[in-house]
Design a protein around this motif. Sequence first.
Motif, PDB file in Angstrom:
ATOM      1  N   CYS A  13       4.599  -9.008  -7.299  1.00 28.02           N
ATOM      2  CA  CYS A  13       3.687  -7.865  -7.761  1.00 28.02           C
ATOM      3  C   CYS A  13       4.233  -7.043  -8.995  1.00 28.02           C
ATOM      4  O   CYS A  13       3.189  -6.461  -9.588  1.00 28.02           O
ATOM      5  N   LEU A  14       5.541  -6.898  -9.322  1.00 27.32           N
ATOM      6  CA  LEU A  14       6.036  -6.298 -10.380  1.00 27.32           C
ATOM      7  C   LEU A  14       5.930  -6.729 -11.536  1.00 27.32           C
ATOM      8  O   LEU A  14       5.436  -6.510 -12.574  1.00 27.32           O
ATOM      9  N   SER A  15       5.731  -8.191 -11.432  1.00 26.46           N
ATOM     10  CA  SER A  15       5.842  -8.953 -12.773  1.00 26.46           C
ATOM     11  C   SER A  15       4.304  -9.281 -13.153  1.00 26.46           C
ATOM     12  O   SER A  15       3.915  -9.590 -14.370  1.00 26.46           O
ATOM     13  N   ASP A  16       3.295  -9.431 -12.096  1.00 33.44           N
ATOM     14  CA  ASP A  16       1.964  -9.664 -12.375  1.00 33.44           C
ATOM     15  C   ASP A  16       1.008  -9.085 -11.278  1.00 33.44           C
ATOM     16  O   ASP A  16       0.748  -9.790 -10.128  1.00 33.44           O
ATOM     17  N   PRO A  17       0.778  -7.808 -11.283  1.00 31.33           N
ATOM     18  CA  PRO A  17      -0.143  -7.501 -10.236  1.00 31.33           C
ATOM     19  C   PRO A  17      -1.096  -8.300 -10.166  1.00 31.33           C
ATOM     20  O   PRO A  17      -1.699  -8.996 -10.949  1.00 31.33           O
ATOM     21  N   CYS A  18      -1.759  -8.239  -8.555  1.00 30.38           N
ATOM     22  CA  CYS A  18      -2.893  -8.973  -8.182  1.00 30.38           C
ATOM     23  C   CYS A  18      -4.088  -8.605  -8.942  1.00 30.38           C
ATOM     24  O   CYS A  18      -4.490  -7.507  -9.256  1.00 30.38           O
ATOM     25  N   VAL A  19      -5.227  -9.517  -8.919  1.00 30.92           N
ATOM     26  CA  VAL A  19      -6.480  -9.203  -9.208  1.00 30.92           C
ATOM     27  C   VAL A  19      -7.271  -7.822  -8.588  1.00 30.92           C
ATOM     28  O   VAL A  19      -7.879  -7.148  -9.281  1.00 30.92           O
ATOM     29  N   GLU A  20      -6.809  -7.647  -7.092  1.00 28.58           N
ATOM     30  CA  GLU A  20      -7.402  -6.638  -6.693  1.00 28.58           C
ATOM     31  C   GLU A  20      -6.852  -5.157  -7.078  1.00 28.58           C
ATOM     32  O   GLU A  20      -7.542  -4.334  -7.415  1.00 28.58           O
ATOM     33  N   SER A  21      -5.738  -5.337  -7.520  1.00 34.01           N
ATOM     34  CA  SER A  21      -5.023  -4.251  -8.168  1.00 34.01           C
ATOM     35  C   SER A  21      -5.602  -3.928  -9.496  1.00 34.01           C
ATOM     36  O   SER A  21      -5.923  -2.743  -9.736  1.00 34.01           O
ATOM     37  N   HIS A  22      -5.987  -4.906 -10.220  1.00 34.30           N
ATOM     38  CA  HIS A  22      -6.626  -4.762 -11.501  1.00 34.30           C
ATOM     39  C   HIS A  22      -7.970  -3.932 -11.639  1.00 34.30           C
ATOM     40  O   HIS A  22      -8.452  -3.280 -12.137  1.00 34.30           O
ATOM     41  N   ILE A  23      -8.734  -4.604 -10.527  1.00 34.73           N
ATOM     42  CA  ILE A  23     -10.009  -4.234  -9.929  1.00 34.73           C
ATOM     43  C   ILE A  23     -10.044  -2.811  -9.868  1.00 34.73           C
ATOM     44  O   ILE A  23     -10.869  -1.906 -10.258  1.00 34.73           O
ATOM     45  N   ARG A  24      -9.129  -2.364  -8.805  1.00 36.75           N
ATOM     46  CA  ARG A  24      -9.114  -1.118  -8.403  1.00 36.75           C
ATOM     47  C   ARG A  24      -8.516   0.113  -9.387  1.00 36.75           C
ATOM     48  O   ARG A  24      -9.084   1.078  -9.746  1.00 36.75           O
ATOM     49  N   CYS A  31       1.273  -1.694 -10.000  1.00 35.55           N
ATOM     50  CA  CYS A  31       0.283  -1.144  -8.802  1.00 35.55           C
ATOM     51  C   CYS A  31       0.696  -0.036  -8.042  1.00 35.55           C
ATOM     52  O   CYS A  31       1.635   0.083  -7.627  1.00 35.55           O
ATOM     53  N   PRO A  32      -0.181   0.768  -7.933  1.00 28.34           N
ATOM     54  CA  PRO A  32       0.104   2.008  -7.220  1.00 28.34           C
ATOM     55  C   PRO A  32       0.326   1.737  -5.835  1.00 28.34           C
ATOM     56  O   PRO A  32       0.620   2.756  -5.031  1.00 28.34           O
ATOM     57  N   ASP A  33      -0.496   0.747  -5.305  1.00 31.44           N
ATOM     58  CA  ASP A  33      -0.356   0.368  -4.163  1.00 31.44           C
ATOM     59  C   ASP A  33       1.192  -0.418  -3.355  1.00 31.44           C
ATOM     60  O   ASP A  33       1.344  -0.751  -2.390  1.00 31.44           O
ATOM     61  N   LEU A  34       1.937  -0.760  -4.477  1.00 32.96           N
ATOM     62  CA  LEU A  34       3.168  -1.369  -4.090  1.00 32.96           C
ATOM     63  C   LEU A  34       4.378  -0.219  -3.936  1.00 32.96           C
ATOM     64  O   LEU A  34       4.282   0.692  -4.701  1.00 32.96           O
ATOM     65  N   TYR A  35       4.838  -0.281  -3.030  1.00 31.74           N
ATOM     66  CA  TYR A  35       6.078   0.813  -2.713  1.00 31.74           C
ATOM     67  C   TYR A  35       7.124   0.341  -2.001  1.00 31.74           C
ATOM     68  O   TYR A  35       7.267  -0.632  -1.347  1.00 31.74           O
ATOM     69  N   GLU A  38      12.046   2.469   2.675  1.00 29.31           N
ATOM     70  CA  GLU A  38      13.439   2.422   3.033  1.00 29.31           C
ATOM     71  C   GLU A  38      13.672   2.057   4.351  1.00 29.31           C
ATOM     72  O   GLU A  38      14.928   1.224   4.245  1.00 29.31           O
ATOM     73  N   GLY A  39      13.215   2.187   5.365  1.00 29.75           N
ATOM     74  CA  GLY A  39      13.248   1.689   6.548  1.00 29.75           C
ATOM     75  C   GLY A  39      13.503   0.245   6.751  1.00 29.75           C
ATOM     76  O   GLY A  39      14.452  -0.399   7.243  1.00 29.75           O
ATOM     77  N   SER A  40      12.646  -0.599   6.005  1.00 35.66           N
ATOM     78  CA  SER A  40      12.739  -1.967   6.162  1.00 35.66           C
ATOM     79  C   SER A  40      13.540  -2.677   4.713  1.00 35.66           C
ATOM     80  O   SER A  40      13.987  -3.771   4.627  1.00 35.66           O
ATOM     81  N   GLY A  41      13.871  -1.936   3.787  1.00 30.94           N
ATOM     82  CA  GLY A  41      14.783  -2.159   2.586  1.00 30.94           C
ATOM     83  C   GLY A  41      14.063  -3.547   1.730  1.00 30.94           C
ATOM     84  O   GLY A  41      14.590  -4.294   1.297  1.00 30.94           O
ATOM     85  N   CYS A  42      12.443  -3.231   1.712  1.00 31.29           N
ATOM     86  CA  CYS A  42      12.055  -3.967   0.705  1.00 31.29           C
ATOM     87  C   CYS A  42      10.599  -3.275   0.235  1.00 31.29           C
ATOM     88  O   CYS A  42      10.244  -2.480   0.638  1.00 31.29           O
ATOM     89  N   TYR A  43       9.968  -4.103  -0.684  1.00 31.71           N
ATOM     90  CA  TYR A  43       8.591  -3.629  -1.096  1.00 31.71           C
ATOM     91  C   TYR A  43       7.603  -4.044  -0.094  1.00 31.71           C
ATOM     92  O   TYR A  43       7.809  -5.226   0.588  1.00 31.71           O
ATOM     93  N   ARG A  44       6.675  -3.235  -0.080  1.00 29.48           N
ATOM     94  CA  ARG A  44       5.399  -3.318   0.777  1.00 29.48           C
ATOM     95  C   ARG A  44       4.207  -3.231   0.001  1.00 29.48           C
ATOM     96  O   ARG A  44       4.278  -2.496  -1.013  1.00 29.48           O
ATOM     97  N   CYS A  45       3.041  -3.444   0.357  1.00 25.44           N
ATOM     98  CA  CYS A  45       1.695  -3.489  -0.276  1.00 25.44           C
ATOM     99  C   CYS A  45       0.835  -2.667   0.663  1.00 25.44           C
ATOM    100  O   CYS A  45       0.575  -3.180   1.925  1.00 25.44           O
ATOM    101  N   ASP A  50      -3.925  -1.995   4.634  1.00 22.48           N
ATOM    102  CA  ASP A  50      -5.128  -1.015   4.958  1.00 22.48           C
ATOM    103  C   ASP A  50      -5.329  -1.414   6.340  1.00 22.48           C
ATOM    104  O   ASP A  50      -5.830  -2.592   6.590  1.00 22.48           O
ATOM    105  N   PRO A  51      -5.837  -0.545   7.377  1.00 21.74           N
ATOM    106  CA  PRO A  51      -6.503  -0.684   8.764  1.00 21.74           C
ATOM    107  C   PRO A  51      -7.728  -1.584   8.583  1.00 21.74           C
ATOM    108  O   PRO A  51      -8.228  -2.066   9.570  1.00 21.74           O
ATOM    109  N   VAL A  52      -8.728  -1.073   7.642  1.00 21.06           N
ATOM    110  CA  VAL A  52      -9.870  -1.549   7.567  1.00 21.06           C
ATOM    111  C   VAL A  52     -10.005  -2.905   6.713  1.00 21.06           C
ATOM    112  O   VAL A  52     -10.302  -4.067   7.287  1.00 21.06           O
ATOM    113  N   ALA A  53      -9.347  -3.027   5.713  1.00 23.74           N
ATOM    114  CA  ALA A  53      -9.343  -4.222   4.735  1.00 23.74           C
ATOM    115  C   ALA A  53      -8.251  -5.119   4.617  1.00 23.74           C
ATOM    116  O   ALA A  53      -8.084  -6.059   4.102  1.00 23.74           O
ATOM    117  N   GLY A  54      -7.190  -4.551   5.426  1.00 18.74           N
ATOM    118  CA  GLY A  54      -5.811  -5.298   5.377  1.00 18.74           C
ATOM    119  C   GLY A  54      -5.833  -6.813   5.711  1.00 18.74           C
ATOM    120  O   GLY A  54      -5.319  -7.637   4.976  1.00 18.74           O
TER     121      GLY A  54
END
Length: 83
Positions: A13-24, A31-35, A38-45, A50-54
Amino acid sequence: MSSLPCVGCGWCCLSDPCVESHIRYGYMRRCPDLYWHEGSGCYRCRLAEDPVAGERMRFLLGVGHGCCAPLNSWRLDVRDREK
């Protein structure tokens, strides 16, 4: 060769954000949706969480299908890359 499980290192995600990120958000370095979660010690999307489109996003993004770059060194050094 079978793929390795995703460890949430953020490389893809850091080297090549997805097409959906580019569209949005347009073509952004990060990508602003990559974070960093801390709790799991990894990146999440947030797109995949998303509860609706996830479910659709997880399918489109390949979440759960393993690592797309199993030889990448970030797999062995999972950390917040912004620090």
